[in-house]
Design an enzyme around this catalytic site. Sequence first.
Site, short mmCIF file in Angstrom:
data_model
loop_
_atom_site.label_atom_id
_atom_site.label_comp_id
_atom_site.label_asym_id
_atom_site.label_seq_id
_atom_site.Cartn_x
_atom_site.Cartn_y
_atom_site.Cartn_z
CB CYS A 126 61.11 -18.15 -67.10
SG CYS A 126 61.13 -16.71 -66.04
CG HIS A 234 66.11 -16.56 -66.74
ND1 HIS A 234 66.24 -15.24 -67.09
CD2 HIS A 234 64.82 -16.72 -66.30
CE1 HIS A 234 65.08 -14.62 -66.88
NE2 HIS A 234 64.21 -15.48 -66.42
N1 LIG Z 1 59.17 -12.37 -69.72
C1 LIG Z 1 59.30 -13.62 -69.25
O1 LIG Z 1 60.37 -14.24 -69.22
C2 LIG Z 1 58.12 -14.33 -68.76
C3 LIG Z 1 58.24 -15.66 -68.52
C4 LIG Z 1 57.15 -16.34 -68.07
C5 LIG Z 1 55.98 -15.70 -67.87
N2 LIG Z 1 55.86 -14.38 -68.10
C6 LIG Z 1 54.58 -13.76 -67.86
O2 LIG Z 1 53.99 -13.37 -69.09
C7 LIG Z 1 53.26 -12.18 -68.91
C8 LIG Z 1 53.69 -11.10 -69.90
O3 LIG Z 1 55.07 -10.86 -69.80
P1 LIG Z 1 55.84 -9.97 -70.89
O4 LIG Z 1 57.25 -10.04 -70.47
O5 LIG Z 1 55.45 -10.36 -72.26
O6 LIG Z 1 55.22 -8.51 -70.55
P2 LIG Z 1 55.06 -7.24 -71.52
O7 LIG Z 1 56.13 -7.26 -72.55
O8 LIG Z 1 54.94 -6.09 -70.61
O9 LIG Z 1 53.64 -7.48 -72.27
C9 LIG Z 1 52.40 -7.45 -71.61
C10 LIG Z 1 51.28 -7.81 -72.59
O10 LIG Z 1 50.03 -7.89 -71.89
C11 LIG Z 1 49.06 -7.07 -72.55
N3 LIG Z 1 48.08 -6.56 -71.58
C12 LIG Z 1 48.30 -5.78 -70.50
N4 LIG Z 1 47.12 -5.49 -69.89
C13 LIG Z 1 46.15 -6.11 -70.60
C14 LIG Z 1 44.73 -6.19 -70.49
N5 LIG Z 1 44.08 -5.59 -69.49
N6 LIG Z 1 44.04 -6.91 -71.40
C15 LIG Z 1 44.69 -7.53 -72.42
N7 LIG Z 1 46.02 -7.48 -72.60
C16 LIG Z 1 46.75 -6.79 -71.69
C17 LIG Z 1 49.89 -5.96 -73.14
O11 LIG Z 1 49.14 -5.29 -74.13
P3 LIG Z 1 49.40 -3.72 -74.49
O12 LIG Z 1 50.58 -3.70 -75.41
O13 LIG Z 1 48.13 -3.33 -75.14
O14 LIG Z 1 49.66 -3.04 -73.18
C18 LIG Z 1 51.06 -6.77 -73.70
O15 LIG Z 1 50.68 -7.41 -74.89
C19 LIG Z 1 53.42 -11.83 -67.44
O16 LIG Z 1 52.34 -12.40 -66.74
C20 LIG Z 1 54.67 -12.50 -67.03
O17 LIG Z 1 54.67 -12.81 -65.67
C21 LIG Z 1 56.92 -13.68 -68.56
#
Ligand SMILES: NC(=O)c1ccc[n+]([C@@H]2O[C@H](COP(=O)([O-])OP(=O)(O)OC[C@H]3O[C@@H](n4cnc5c(N)ncnc54)[C@H](OP(=O)(O)O)[C@@H]3O)[C@@H](O)[C@H]2O)c1
Length: 329
Positions: A126, A234
């Site tokens: 990001c 950010h």
């Molecule tokens: N937040 C940001 O600004 C941002 C920016 C760029 C990239 N990212 C990336 O995007 C990803 C998610 O971030 P987030 O902030 O959305 O996290 P989050 O709110 O913690 O959400 C995680 C998601 O992944 C799912 N998940 C976890 N384990 C899984 C599995 N084994 N199989 C299938 N689904 C699974 C979860 O499902 P459940 O609800 O069932 O646990 C939930 O839907 C990360 O890789 C992060 O690095 C985030």
Amino acid sequence: MKIAVVGATGLVGTEMLKVLAERNFPVDELIPVASEKSKGKEIEFKGKKYKVVTPDEAIAQKPDVALFSAGGGTSTEYAPKFAEAGITVVDNSSAWRMDPTKKLVVPEVNAHVLTAEDKIIANPNCSTIQMVVVLKPLHEKYKIKRVVVSTYQSVTGTGVKAVQQLMDERAGKEGEKAYPYTIDLNVIPQIDVFQENGYTKEEMKMIKETNKIMGDDSIRVTATTVRIPVMGGHSEAVNIEFENDFDINDVKTLLAQQSGVVVVDDPANLKYPMPKDAHGKDEVFVGRIRRDESQDNSLNLWVVADNLRKGAATNAVQIAEYLVEKGLV
Ligand SMILES: NC(=O)c1ccc[n+]([C@@H]2O[C@H](COP(=O)([O-])OP(=O)(O)OC[C@H]3O[C@@H](n4cnc5c(N)ncnc54)[C@H](OP(=O)(O)O)[C@@H]3O)[C@@H](O)[C@H]2O)c1
């Protein structure tokens, strides 16, 4: 098109669904995917309800495109399985970004590198995305030698657990911690884990990803990444040294003309970008545009974007839009 959103119950996944709907992406069928614990949960998309399935069940349904935001572990395990089944993956995690066989794409900067053979496409970090959109037109005209960036990053970048930690602390409640320290009324100069060179992984991502996306390893980058107790997006203080001298008004014009960038730069009226204004928006906002008077050919900027939108969901959807538009999926 049949679109799978892997991580549909998470912060980025939820935003992804909003962005797909808002931009009218041609979704005929949605496949929301999450972990075993969310299986069967209902997700609403454009007035229709869909049941959450597991990654294996999603592969069996053969979507055209899968947008992944379910953490590095899930991407490492499942993106190749989706790709083998002929599904094009746009991955938000850091799992594939520095793999030399995978493209790392910010559409306004380097969409042209994409081909129909790219089955796993990486969405950058990001904090890198919002910076490179701004660097691109300036590098083309004045050639960037060096970038010094300090970030002020939203808790939403860490996921749902971090937002909950901030809310719990504000309410004086005990709860699960996403950070090693209190985040409310604090500043934490650590994002991700420390590396042997004393930088954090987030800082090294900003350095390496910038070179890869800009397609120019000669640009020297150094970064300090910092978590602050805000929600909307950010912010980044960016200092740029160019090979050539520039005209400050031309810099403002180049930025105003850059697709995806909005210039908010009117100090006389106290107008500059802030995360509360960037929240929910797809653009990158830039202001405080001024010469660095301590050094030749140098510029200072303040860059703000919603990390869940342009920093994650919007950028991934824009990649998918480009693939559709060019007939690459
Ligand atoms: N937040 C940001 O600004 C941002 C920016 C760029 C990239 N990212 C990336 O995007 C990803 C998610 O971030 P987030 O902030 O959305 O996290 P989050 O709110 O913690 O959400 C995680 C998601 O992944 C799912 N998940 C976890 N384990 C899984 C599995 N084994 N199989 C299938 N689904 C699974 C979860 O499902 P459940 O609800 O069932 O646990 C939930 O839907 C990360 O890789 C992060 O690095 C985030």
